[in-house]
Design a protein around this motif. Structure first.
Motif, short mmCIF file in Angstrom:
data_model
loop_
_atom_site.label_atom_id
_atom_site.label_comp_id
_atom_site.label_asym_id
_atom_site.label_seq_id
_atom_site.Cartn_x
_atom_site.Cartn_y
_atom_site.Cartn_z
N UNK A 1 0.80 -1.22 0.00
CA UNK A 1 0.00 0.00 0.00
C UNK A 1 0.83 1.27 0.00
N UNK A 2 2.13 1.15 -0.29
CA UNK A 2 3.02 2.31 -0.18
C UNK A 2 3.38 2.94 -1.53
N UNK A 3 2.97 2.34 -2.64
CA UNK A 3 3.44 2.79 -3.94
C UNK A 3 2.28 3.09 -4.91
N UNK A 4 1.17 3.55 -4.39
CA UNK A 4 -0.02 3.72 -5.22
C UNK A 4 0.18 4.64 -6.41
N UNK A 5 0.70 5.86 -6.19
CA UNK A 5 0.89 6.80 -7.30
C UNK A 5 1.94 6.27 -8.29
N UNK B 1 12.67 0.53 4.47
CA UNK B 1 11.66 1.21 3.67
C UNK B 1 12.29 2.31 2.82
N UNK B 2 13.15 3.11 3.41
CA UNK B 2 13.83 4.16 2.66
C UNK B 2 14.72 3.55 1.57
N UNK B 3 15.43 2.48 1.92
CA UNK B 3 16.29 1.83 0.95
C UNK B 3 15.50 1.32 -0.25
N UNK B 4 14.31 0.78 0.00
CA UNK B 4 13.46 0.29 -1.08
C UNK B 4 13.08 1.44 -2.01
N UNK B 5 12.66 2.56 -1.46
CA UNK B 5 12.30 3.71 -2.30
C UNK B 5 13.52 4.24 -3.07
N UNK C 1 4.71 9.17 -3.00
CA UNK C 1 4.45 7.97 -2.20
C UNK C 1 5.36 7.91 -0.97
N UNK C 2 6.62 8.27 -1.16
CA UNK C 2 7.54 8.23 -0.02
C UNK C 2 7.12 9.23 1.04
N UNK C 3 6.78 10.44 0.63
CA UNK C 3 6.39 11.46 1.60
C UNK C 3 5.11 11.09 2.33
N UNK C 4 4.25 10.29 1.72
CA UNK C 4 3.02 9.84 2.37
C UNK C 4 3.25 8.63 3.26
N UNK C 5 4.40 8.01 3.13
CA UNK C 5 4.69 6.78 3.86
C UNK C 5 5.43 7.02 5.16
N UNK D 1 12.72 14.16 6.52
CA UNK D 1 13.52 15.21 7.16
C UNK D 1 14.13 16.06 6.04
N UNK D 2 13.84 17.36 5.99
CA UNK D 2 14.24 18.18 4.82
C UNK D 2 15.70 18.04 4.43
N UNK D 3 16.60 18.10 5.41
CA UNK D 3 18.02 18.05 5.06
C UNK D 3 18.50 16.64 4.71
N UNK D 4 17.63 15.64 4.87
CA UNK D 4 18.00 14.25 4.55
C UNK D 4 17.05 13.65 3.50
N UNK D 5 16.42 14.51 2.73
CA UNK D 5 15.45 14.02 1.74
C UNK D 5 16.15 13.22 0.65
N UNK D 6 15.54 12.10 0.20
CA UNK D 6 16.12 11.32 -0.91
C UNK D 6 16.28 12.16 -2.16
#
Length: 566
Positions: free
Chosen positions: A411-415, A450-454, A480-484, A488-493
């Motif tokens: 349910x984490x990758x809908x868009x 989860x972050x590694x997957x994205x 999708x990542x931001x909804x999951x 953290x702004x300074x550590x955003x993918x």
């Protein structure tokens, strides 16, 4: 005589239903009966010591696909330490063994084949009374140096003859999860399933079902999984049970295996009343190829199944878990990809894809050689090759199955998946491309955070697509990542565009202040993250997305997505 009824679970949370039913039916005539449950993760030496500390005369194991080898090793060790100990095996994994099995495992005294209540009770009573257990149907046993294989016999006709293991206190409900059965058998004869051997469906009486369910609901057992092979084989019966649950439930969640094609209008209307978070339906589609369904003897109207699944999806909050099985006769690689797309088009909450297992006793296993199906001779007997599917193709489908769990089922990758489907022509084709990328980089070998997957998915997009298509996929992945999870702004993918203008940053601050003021004094902590998006289908112009992360004591994270246009 002291008998231990035991088994090895794959997980601690899984309680046994078979052992309590056997203990309830055997009763006091069989001597002292104790239930001891373990998991495969416990050291063999610890389990061995725990069993021997009980000083048993008999140890009876319930044997399944996942614990066969571990059980045989444990039984061999017990026979060495206590040669006089009687060891009995039962369960689906040994129900089709013959005398050669006892020759191969000299420490095992007897094997109960098929449904266990009648033969196990007869065996233990004979031993309790110091008699020789001759003539017990469905028993494979040692009579001194002689190996005896008794003939088949009837199963228990009146299931109510099994006293309630719940009321007797034999079922461990402390784990928050309980298996329960209202019937045995299945009305269908699918070649891959051992239930194809059942001659008919037997049901507990409605009075007994009400008593057991009432007992469980009164104690507010969190999760109750009904193991009936086709729970709604009788529409009127299933409606009566559904109504009883809806009238008396205090918060338990129920899982049913149903035939969606069997749902009638009256049942669908009743199911529309089910509260959210109460029911989960597991629905076996298995294949959407008519000739494959015919080859395995599965008589199902796909049209009716699909109509009813869509109705359940539109009009009920029931969680829908649909199944497909790869490697069935007549279904090739592209056929199966089509099956995946067709089932995903029904928008299930979860699609599970498994490779077929050729189980001992199942018709498909007996037909394997004639059909040219090769399978692993060891549990879980997974298909390795068919005339239509190579081993490599089956491995690809297994990889797609794992990706379904990581993406659509999570349910984490809908868009992202919606955009991927448009980009590749079908979602199965998109998953096929991800699977090839994953395999080439050996990403299946180790678990990802989860972050590694994205982030790996972002790398897949960057290396596979170009131009506006790449931008759209990247931005949908970012949403999708931001909804999951909280960004953290300074550590955003890297797939986020966080380069905002001064005016955009001011707009964000203004909105955050307003949103924070709106919840002031409510015990809510507000954190935020904002990024720019230029390629969203539904929002064509450059847009800021503000993500608010609200946390309250004792509650989970709430995420709000707020578009900020200029």
């Amino acid at each position: 005589m002291r008998t231990l009824l035991t088994t090895l679970h794959s997980k601690f949370i899984h309680p046994s239903l078979a052992l309590p039913c056997l203990a309830a039916y055997c009763g006091e005539d069989c001597g002292e009966l104790l239930i001891r449950e373990f998991t495969l993760h416990e050291p063999k030496e610890n389990i061995l010591a725990a069993l021997l500390r009980e000083e048993p005369d008999v140890v009876a194991f319930s044997v399944y696909l996942w614990n066969r080898q571990a059980t045989l090793e444990l039984a061999a060790a017990l026979a060495v330490v206590r040669p006089e100990l009687r060891l009995v095996l039962g369960g689906p994994e040994v129900s089709f063994e013959d005398e050669s099995f006892l020759r191969l495992h000299p420490g095992i005294t007897a094997v109960v084949r098929g449904e266990g209540e009648i033969p196990l009770r007869a065996l233990l009573r004979a031993w309790q009374q110091k008699e020789t257990p001759r003539g017990i149907a469905r028993l494979l046993w040692r009579d001194g140096e002689r190996l005896v294989s008794e003939a088949d016999g009837p199963v228990l006709e009146n299931l109510d003859a099994i006293p309630s293991p719940f009321e007797l206190g034999l079922v461990d409900i402390s784990r928050g999860f309980v298996y329960y059965e209202t019937s045995r058998g299945c009305p269908y004869s699918c070649a891959f399933c051992m239930s194809a051997l059942d001659e008919k469906v037997r049901s507990f009486s409605m009075a007994r079902i009400r008593a057991d369910l009432g007992w469980l609901m009164a104690r507010e057992v969190p999760r109750i999984k009904l193991v009936d092979r086709t729970f709604n084989y009788d529409a009127a019966r299933s409606r009566e049970i559904f109504r009883f649950i809806l009238e008396h439930n205090r918060g338990s969640h129920f899982h049913f295996e149903i035939g969606a094609h069997l749902l009638d209008e009256e049942t669908l209307a009743l199911l529309a009343q089910v509260p959210a978070g109460t029911f989960q339906f597991e629905i076996g589609v298995q294949s959407t190829l008519p000739q494959t369904l015919s080859a395995i003897g599965r008589q199902v109207s796909l049209q009716k199944l699909e109509e009813n699944v869509r109705t359940l999806r539109r009009h009920t909050p029931i969680d829908l878990h649909l199944d497909l099985i790869a490697g069935l006769p007549g279904e090739g690689y592209n056929d199966f990809l089509h099956s995946i797309d067709r089932v995903l088009d029904l928008h299930p909450h979860e699609l599970q894809v498994e490779l077929v297992k050729l189980l001992p006793g199942a018709p498909l296993r007996r037909q394997a050689a004639a059909r040219g199906i090769a399978f692993d001779p060891n549990p879980p007997y997974t298909v390795l090759r068919t005339p239509e599917l190579s081993f490599t193709q089956l491995e690809t489908l297994r990889g797609i199955s794992r990706l379904l769990d990581l993406t659509a089922n999570s349910g984490r990758f809908g868009h992202f998946l919606e955009c991927l489907q448009e980009a590749c022509g079908s979602l199965a084709a998109g998953l096929e491309r991800i699977e090839a990328y994953w395999q080439a980089r050996e990403l299946f070998r180790h678990p990802l955070s989860q972050r590694g997957l994205f982030e790996r998915m972002g790398e897949f997009v960057a290396e596979t697509f170009e131009g506006p298509l790449q931008d759209r996929l990247r931005e949908q992945l970012a949403r999708d990542f931001a909804l999951t999870e909280r960004v953290v702004p300074e550590k955003a993918p890297a797939f986020f565009d966080t380069a905002l203008t001064a005016a955009e940053s001011a707009r964000v601050r203004e909105r955050v202040q307003a949103e924070t003021a709106a919840v002031k004094g409510q015990g809510v902590k507000v954190q935020h993250f904002a990024a720019a998006f230029d390629h969203l289908h539904d929002i064509p112009a450059r847009t800021l997305m503000l993500y608010l992360y609200l946390t309250r004591t004792g509650q989970g994270l709430e995420v709000r997505e707020i578009p900020l246009s200029f």
